[in-house]
Scaffold this active site. Structure first.
Site, PDB file in Angstrom:
ATOM      1  N   ASP A  59      -6.171   8.633  14.212  1.00  0.00           N
ATOM      2  CA  ASP A  59      -6.449   8.291  12.815  1.00  0.00           C
ATOM      3  C   ASP A  59      -7.213   6.977  12.728  1.00  0.00           C
ATOM      4  O   ASP A  59      -6.877   6.089  11.946  1.00  0.00           O
ATOM      5  CB  ASP A  59      -5.153   8.207  12.019  1.00  0.00           C
ATOM      6  CG  ASP A  59      -5.397   8.342  10.512  1.00  0.00           C
ATOM      7  OD1 ASP A  59      -6.455   8.883  10.134  1.00  0.00           O
ATOM      8  OD2 ASP A  59      -4.543   7.901   9.731  1.00  0.00           O
ATOM      9  N   GLY A  94       0.820  -1.204   0.000  1.00  0.00           N
ATOM     10  CA  GLY A  94       0.000   0.000   0.000  1.00  0.00           C
ATOM     11  C   GLY A  94       0.849   1.246   0.000  1.00  0.00           C
ATOM     12  O   GLY A  94       2.014   1.241   0.415  1.00  0.00           O
ATOM     13  N   ARG A  95       0.265   2.341  -0.488  1.00  0.00           N
ATOM     14  CA  ARG A  95       0.961   3.623  -0.503  1.00  0.00           C
ATOM     15  C   ARG A  95      -0.046   4.712  -0.140  1.00  0.00           C
ATOM     16  O   ARG A  95      -1.182   4.691  -0.611  1.00  0.00           O
ATOM     17  CB  ARG A  95       1.567   3.900  -1.882  1.00  0.00           C
ATOM     18  CG  ARG A  95       2.244   5.257  -1.995  1.00  0.00           C
ATOM     19  CD  ARG A  95       2.808   5.510  -3.388  1.00  0.00           C
ATOM     20  NE  ARG A  95       4.002   4.715  -3.642  1.00  0.00           N
ATOM     21  CZ  ARG A  95       4.109   3.815  -4.596  1.00  0.00           C
ATOM     22  NH1 ARG A  95       3.077   3.566  -5.390  1.00  0.00           N
ATOM     23  NH2 ARG A  95       5.233   3.142  -4.784  1.00  0.00           N
ATOM     24  N   GLY A  96       0.363   5.639   0.713  1.00  0.00           N
ATOM     25  CA  GLY A  96      -0.506   6.724   1.120  1.00  0.00           C
ATOM     26  C   GLY A  96       0.221   8.043   1.103  1.00  0.00           C
ATOM     27  O   GLY A  96       1.278   8.194   0.487  1.00  0.00           O
TER      28      GLY A  96
END
Length: 615
Positions: A131, A16-18
């Site tokens: 978060d 994943g990438r954020g």
């Protein structure tokens, strides 16, 4: 096991990438185990504040001993990239599950209860996650839930770390106090977890929106939604649970996450009635939320009429957040990132009926020029409409907020394909009491919202304009509103024939050279048709004419420059309705007086001709 070398690790697969970093499946060659490795993107790693916060993730998680918190193995820096490794969970994230549709209420409450336990452990240790969202909740087989990404967690005694133009957290789950002041506490996590619970139950976000501005004002203003009205499979007893968890004030929410989970469990056990949550009673989800009131911004010389503003709506945390930013801010989850779409609310028939959130953009001059101290604003309106043989009408009553005009009631008519309301209010323009003409022009959209313009104009040359969106939030009890079908029919005024583009020629009788200019004019009338405002404007000039008893009147006071000094300008005049009547009006003639103060003092009568040049 092959992969890209990264120090002692082999990077096998990008998971994943954020907005902050990447998460990889990696092999730890020293211990010979597969881990989840999260590294900051290079430009973040160069920021000392981000480095401090990233390293704090390991310290925060290492102090926590809860089966539903993913343990941290290692933290460090390799080749200028900060990283942290944690247990790799073979499962899926909750967001992916929700994307396939709402969860069975029992399954939703089971998952939320596990995350509530993890958060309760963190809160008792003095840590706030900040978060909580579905993509940070991982599900192993048998729905064993893990809370991940404590990279933005902080101790309650720590200094909040945010860099310029950055807000920690994800907008769709942020509590109102975080938008107002940036402060967060355990109650902020409780609010976010309630948002996740609502999303699990219904498949939708509690406060959807396309921009940060829309989401922020919704969290701060809109009443909590009722999941039982969104989906029939959700018991009505869950509504007060959501209402309490999403209370606007932290003190009105559940004291702890475990009490939230307990109340949700009781709502399933006793679905026919309120379960009596152990926390303080929540607000009525149907009741409007009162906002902090702020005096209107002061008028500025030649800057126009500011259409009221609610500064708190856009004083977002970590100053410099752009209110039109799309909702794409997110940190990298362990699972691949996903996107969420929420179903639009379709209004009931007749059209334009329900509780609406009105979102006003920061106002500008009529022609789009900037206004000093202009800010977006918002308000909640209850609307009831009816369609009769002579057309559709609606009555709107303000519920909360001070966005838009300073009156509590509006009457709309559907003219062609738009809803139009014209209202008057007494205010000051250039420090002189004047009558302000407020005009709404709205068009229905397929998703149930209405969009358009909102303008304010004074006979004394002040003006302002905002774009406007009416978002339908829920049904309205029509019996609490006046019946619009009882309104008298709208009277069409002959003054409405004055519209389009016109060339003005003003000839002074004292020998001063004539003045010419090209103007755009828009005429708005009261429903009775006996009074209208025709507003001629171009970027450097305004000609407001008020119509009554068959004649337009000019009566404006403004300021200008002469010999490097500010002078006062007063203009008065009369412009009779052409006879015979014209539609549209092609030629309008008038006569008036012009006066300027020292050092360029002058007084002169003038004749003026408006000649129509186009639509």
């Amino acid at each position: 096991m092959e992969g890209t070398p990264f120090g002692r690790y082999q990077l096998i697969e990008l998971l994943g990438r954020g907005g902050m970093g990447e998460v990889w499946r990696a092999h730890d060659t020293e211990i010979d185990r597969v881990v989840a490795l999260k590294m900051l993107l290079p430009h973040f790693a160069r920021d000392p504040d981000y480095e401090t916060r990233f390293r704090r993730e390991a310290r925060a998680a290492a102090r926590l001993d809860d089966p539903h918190i993913v343990p941290i193995y290692d933290v460090g820096e390799i080749d200028g990239r900060l990283y942290v490794t944690m247990r790799l969970i073979n499962g899926t994230d909750l967001q992916t599950l929700i994307n396939n549709g709402p969860l069975d209420p029992g399954r939703a409450v089971y998952i939320i209860a596990q995350i509530a336990s993890a958060l309760h452990t963190a809160h008792q240790a003095g840590l706030i996650h900040r978060d909580v969202k579905p993509s940070n909740i991982l599900l192993a087989p048998n729905d064993f839930a893990y809370l991940i990404d404590f990279g933005i967690a902080r101790a309650t005694t720590d200094t909040a770390l945010t860099s310029a133009n950055t807000t920690i957290g994800t907008w769709a789950y942020m509590a109102p106090e975080r938008f107002r002041t940036g402060e967060s506490g355990p109650s902020s996590d409780i609010y976010a977890l309630t948002c996740v619970l609502y999303q699990c139950l219904t498949g939708n976000l509690p406060f959807p929106g396309d921009t940060l501005e829309q989401v922020a004002v919704s969290h701060m203003m809109m009443p909590p939604p009722r999941p039982s009205q969104e989906l029939a499979t959700v018991p009505a007893a869950m509504d007060p649970v959501i209402a309490t968890g999403l209370a606007k004030e932290p003190a009105q929410r559940f004291p702890t996450t475990v009490e939230l989970a307990g109340a949700a469990h009781r709502a399933l056990t006793y679905p026919s009635g309120p379960p009596g949550p152990s926390g303080p009673p929540g607000p009525d989800p149907a009741a409007p939320t009162q906002l902090w009131q702020q005096p209107p911004a002061p008028r500025k010389k030649r800057t126009g009429l500011i259409l009221t503003a609610l500064a708190a709506v856009v004083l977002l945390v970590a100053g410099g957040v752009v209110a039109t930013a799309a909702l794409t801010k997110d940190d990298a989850p362990t699972a691949a990132p996903t996107t969420t779409t929420s179903a639009s609310v379709v209004p009931e028939t007749p059209p334009f009926t329900g509780i609406y959130q009105a979102v006003f953009s920061a106002p500008t001059l009529i022609d789009g020029g900037p206004l000093d101290d202009a800010k977006p604003s918002t308000a909640m309106w209850a609307v009831r409409s009816a369609c009769r043989p002579d057309g559709c009408v609606a009555i709107a009553e303000r519920q909360s907020g001070d966005g838009g005009p300073p009156m509590a009631k509006l009457e709309f008519d559907r003219i062609n394909d738009r809803w139009v309301a014209v209202a008057l209010a007494a205010e000051k323009c250039h420090d002189i009491a004047d009558e302000i003409w407020y005009v709404f022009t709205l068009r229905e959209r397929p998703n149930g919202s209405l969009t358009g313009d909102y303008t304010g104009a004074a006979g004394n040359s002040c003006s302002g304009r905002s774009t406007l969106t009416f978002n339908r939030t829920t049904d309205v009890d029509v019996d609490t509103l006046p019946d619009p079908a009882e309104l008298p029919p709208r009277v069409v005024s002959p003054a409405e024939a004055l519209h389009g583009t016109y060339r003005s020629t003003r000839t002074f009788r004292n020998g001063v050279a004539p003045i010419q200019g090209d103007y755009t004019v828009k005429t708005d009338c009261l429903r009775t048709g006996d009074r209208c405002m025709s507003y001629f404007h171009k970027p450097e000039d305004f000609r407001p004419l008020l119509f009554t008893n068959g004649t337009w009147s000019l009566n404006s006071q403004s300021e200008g420059m002469c010999d490097g000094k500010v002078i006062k300008i007063t203009a008065t005049g009369q412009y009779p309705m052409p006879q015979p009547a014209q539609k549209p009006i092609n030629l309008l003639l008038g006569h008036g007086n012009w006066e300027e103060s020292a050092p360029c003092a002058m007084t002169s009568e003038f004749d003026e001709t408006f000649t129509r040049t186009g639509d």
